[in-house]
Design an enzyme around this catalytic site. Structure first.
Site, short mmCIF file in Angstrom:
data_model
loop_
_atom_site.label_atom_id
_atom_site.label_comp_id
_atom_site.label_asym_id
_atom_site.label_seq_id
_atom_site.Cartn_x
_atom_site.Cartn_y
_atom_site.Cartn_z
CG HIS A 123 -1.66 -1.21 1.42
ND1 HIS A 123 -2.78 -1.41 0.63
CD2 HIS A 123 -1.57 -1.83 2.53
CE1 HIS A 123 -3.41 -2.45 1.15
NE2 HIS A 123 -2.97 -2.89 2.00
C1 BDR Z 1 -3.33 1.47 4.96
O1 BDR Z 1 -3.74 1.21 6.25
C2 BDR Z 1 -2.46 1.22 7.15
O2 BDR Z 1 -2.83 0.11 8.10
C3 BDR Z 1 -1.47 0.82 6.04
O3 BDR Z 1 -0.25 1.57 6.70
C4 BDR Z 1 -1.64 1.70 4.98
O4 BDR Z 1 -1.39 3.16 4.89
C5 BDR Z 1 -3.74 0.35 3.92
O5 BDR Z 1 -5.20 0.50 4.15
#
Ligand code: BDR
Ligand code: CA
Length: 330
Positions: free
Chosen positions: A243
């Site tokens: 992500h």
């Molecule tokens: C996002 O949620 C967080 O837990 C991760 O770091 C990322 O930024 C993904 O949905």
């Protein structure tokens, strides 16, 4: 000599945030002016400590200030703790030493504002956590919107299910009021959402490369192993999405994702759909929904939204760039 562009990384480390930092440094493309922490995966006090420890581990703490984010979301109670995915203190099973750098007096939002003035028209802001700091900066000085060159953030789910509720992605859900304020402000944003990040997975073969690459990538490999295990426990196939690194990647190269112009409105009033990102493609033309005055009033066609992965292989470039930063022997 390569001219490196000024950037601020606004982040809630968090495992994927942590490896996003090493990836950013490894690309060699950026002049990191500040590492601004925000609460999200953990409370703000913990993400600040984690950001400082990571700056030390990456050997940048003498040059790059680390700032502390607001103690809570814009209008709500404290952040939910995502220790199920990121480990009890947010960085897997690591206990990294704190940086010896002085604690800056400026908050994350203040640093964002100052840097937007110092690097007006040049500064890229990349956010990989809830948008609380960016919203506070905007509330303090709405002209922030015009001074920032690019604003790229990881968050949202345009056309796919959410990951914290059936309709909401975690960062948008964590501070929906901040997200709504930022995305309806007119800021030229690029949304790197689950639609795209679920398209670039990191798997066992990639992990083996990092584990074999030596001490510089040992920390990243340990962190990513924990993250992969968390996704496996959640019913995954042993891979994890990249992500936050993907948002950093898109700051430099948009061919990692498939972008479409449009508006995004974030649900901040309802409980069942809290943090849902309502995506309106610009093909809709002018935004006029007679049955929804709120949507008509709030939607601003200033964004670009990733509707899927792009043509260039992000996972491969991510693994390569991590190996180019000396990292840590922690
Ligand atoms: C996002 O949620 C967080 O837990 C991760 O770091 C990322 O930024 C993904 O949905
Ligand atoms: Ca994050």
């Amino acid at each position: 000599m390569t001219v490196r562009s000024p950037i601020v990384l606004d982040s809630d480390p968090g495992i994927d945030d942590a490896v996003a930092l090493q990836y950013l440094l490894g690309t060699g493309l950026w002049d990191l002016k500040a590492y601004t922490s925000v609460g999200g995966n953990l409370p703000a006090a913990q993400t600040y400590l984690n950001a400082r420890a990571l700056a030390r581990a990456m050997r940048i703490d003498a040059d790059v200030p680390v700032h502390r984010g607001a103690g809570r979301p814009l209008t709500r109670l404290p952040y939910r703790v995502a220790d199920d995915f990121h480990g009890p203190a947010g960085l897997g099973h690591e206990t990294l030493p704190d940086s010896t750098a002085a604690h800056p007096a400026e908050s994350s939002a203040q640093a964002l504002l100052r840097l937007s003035r110092e690097y007006e028209g040049e500064l890229t802001v990349c956010a990989t956590g809830p948008l609380t700091n960016v919203a506070i900066a905007l509330l303090e000085d709405p002209a922030f919107v015009r001074r920032v060159r690019r604003f790229v953030f990881m968050g949202g789910a345009a056309r796919v299910p959410g990951n914290i509720t059936p309709v909401a992605e975690f960062n948008m859900w964590a501070d929906p009021d901040a997200a709504e304020l930022v995305l309806s402000s007119g800021i030229p944003f690029t949304m790197v959402d689950l639609d795209a990040s679920h398209g670039w997975l990191f798997g066992p073969a990639d992990l083996a490369v990092l584990e074999a690459a030596g001490p510089g990538t040992a920390l990243a490999a340990r962190l990513l192993r924990v993250y992969m295990d968390a996704y496996r426990r959640g019913g995954g196939d042993g891979t994890c999405p990249l992500h936050d690194p993907l948002a950093v990647g898109v700051c430099a190269d948009e061919s990692y994702v498939t972008l479409t112009e449009g508006a995004v409105v974030v649900e901040s009033a309802a409980e069942l759909t809290r943090g849902q990102t309502v995506f309106i493609p610009s093909a809709a033309g002018r935004i006029y929904y007679p049955e929804s005055p709120a949507l008509t009033a709030r939607a601003r066609l200033t964004g670009r939204v990733a509707l899927g992965p792009g043509s260039r292989d992000f996972t491969q470039d991510f693994v390569a760039a991590l190996q180019r930063w000396p990292g840590t022997d922690a």
